[in-house]
Design an enzyme around this catalytic site. Structure first.
Site, short mmCIF file in Angstrom:
data_model
loop_
_atom_site.label_atom_id
_atom_site.label_comp_id
_atom_site.label_asym_id
_atom_site.label_seq_id
_atom_site.Cartn_x
_atom_site.Cartn_y
_atom_site.Cartn_z
N GLN A 181 0.81 -1.22 0.00
CA GLN A 181 0.00 0.00 0.00
C GLN A 181 0.84 1.27 0.00
O GLN A 181 0.29 2.37 0.05
CB GLN A 181 -0.93 0.01 1.22
CG GLN A 181 -1.95 -1.12 1.23
CD GLN A 181 -2.97 -1.01 0.12
OE1 GLN A 181 -3.17 0.06 -0.47
NE2 GLN A 181 -3.64 -2.12 -0.18
N CYS A 225 -9.22 -9.11 0.23
CA CYS A 225 -8.92 -10.54 0.34
C CYS A 225 -9.75 -11.21 1.42
O CYS A 225 -9.81 -12.44 1.50
CB CYS A 225 -7.44 -10.75 0.62
SG CYS A 225 -6.37 -10.05 -0.64
#
Length: 379
Positions: A179, A324
């Site tokens: 990220q 996820c």
């Protein structure tokens, strides 16, 4: 002009940049040859790959020969965790707020290899207590895995300080920077990172391609996990995903050129969105506000379940946590690690903005969420 669909879920994935697409297309058609072939056409493709290594290395402050291309950050993490070995050291450390790609891989690996793992808690702001970390590292510790930017809250860990603690005890540092890379400046040399995983699709590159940075000091301790062919100097075998790698390299180049501008622009949008949503009663920000990436805001809307809110938003795309883990309705392990109750964690929304979002979209989202929160609470 506002698009029919409003996308505020850039931490899950990003739209492929048009310039990245154009860079990739010739490698599907004209330059389709195998870069491992010895003929002129294959050698020409291989030259393009060599340039791609340089482009990726330039973004993260490494040498080109310290970059291994993979299918994405999850594979990179698996290579780092499962491949590292160093004598009698068999202790791994990570944090409770890490991505499941790290947590599940470490648990599985240590369970099968007669090794040990320590999963440390984070503080209520999402940061690790450096004293707790220092105490946990022993002369048996092989690897410490701590992410740079949390995917759910955007919390930024002090990786440079962490690396100093890790190296003082003779251990290695793996950093999940999925990220962070392409969004904020990341220099592996300055931060003292030994291995770093990241994915192209988080910064407007293609899906299915990522990389693992492996410092020269770690190479001799890392065993390949995919063998058969000897590609990438035997570190990861298999015919390379040339179009994907070219696209990732182009995304790295674009990210470096536009980073300051994107940070300023998206940061203004995020702050505007957050400040206006905080005016709704029973709303608060989860995690650190001070140590946080510019595009992310994780917010709780008391007594309004995020699953219902997300469904009601329809064409407005937001998230209740990691993409996820979105198939489950269980509360986020990241938010619970910050001290939130199950109910409050299930009433939290992650907003993650990108370079294509607009002020007009902020207006729409604020208005719609304000209406829906009021409706659900009345109901």
């Amino acid at each position: 002009m506002i698009s029919q669909n409003i996308y505020f879920d850039h931490n899950a994935t990003t739209r492929l940049d048009e310039n990245v697409l154009q860079a990739m297309l010739p490698f599907f058609t004209e330059h389709y040859q195998n870069p491992g072939s010895s003929h002129l056409a294959g050698l020409t493709v291989n030259e393009s790959l060599d340039h791609a290594y340089w482009q990726v290395a330039d973004l993260i402050g490494s040498r080109p020969d310290e970059v291994v291309f993979t299918s994405g950050a999850t594979e990179s993490i698996n290579l780092a965790v499962r491949g590292i070995s160093n004598g009698e050291r068999n202790h791994l450390i990570t944090l409770s707020a890490e991505h499941k790609a790290v947590l599940d891989t470490i648990k599985d690996h240590t369970g099968k290899n007669n090794s040990a793992c320590s999963i440390l808690p984070v503080q209520d702001d999402g940061l690790v207590d450096p004293e707790l970390l220092e105490e946990a590292i022993t002369d048996k510790t092989l690897l410490v895995s701590i992410m740079l930017v949390n995917n759910e809250t955007g919390t930024i860990q002090d990786i440079k300080r962490i690396s100093e603690l890790v190296h003082a005890k003779g251990a290695f540092l793996l950093c999940d920077a999925t990220q962070a890379v392409g969004k904020i400046p990341v220099n592996v040399q300055e931060l003292g990172i030994d291995m770093m995983a990241f994915s192209a699709h988080k910064f407007y590159g293609p899906k299915g391609v990522g990389a693992l940075y492996i410092s020269r000091s770690v190479k001799k301790y890392l065993e390949p996990q995919i063998t058969g062919g000897g590609q990438q100097k035997n570190r990861r075998s298999g015919t390379l995903n040339v179009p994907g790698i070219i696209g990732m390299a182009k995304a790295c180049e674009i990210a470096k050129e536009n980073m300051d501008r994107n940070t300023a622009y998206v940061g203004i949008l995020r702050d505007d969105l957050e400040s206006r949503l905080l005016k709704i009663e029973g709303t608060a920000v989860n995690g650190s506000v001070e140590h946080r990436i510019f595009n992310t805001s994780n917010m709780i809307f008391k007594n309004v379940f995020s699953e219902l809110l997300i469904m009601a938003l329809q064409h407005i795309s937001v998230s209740s946590g990691s993409a996820c883990s979105s198939v489950t309705t269980e509360p986020s392990h990241v938010l619970k690690g910050l001290g939130l109750s199950d109910e409050d964690a299930l009433c939290s929304i992650r907003f993650s903005l990108g370079k294509d979002n607009t002020k007009e979209e902020i207006d729409v989202v604020v208005r719609r969420i304000s209406e829906l929160v009021a409706q659900f609470r009345e109901g």
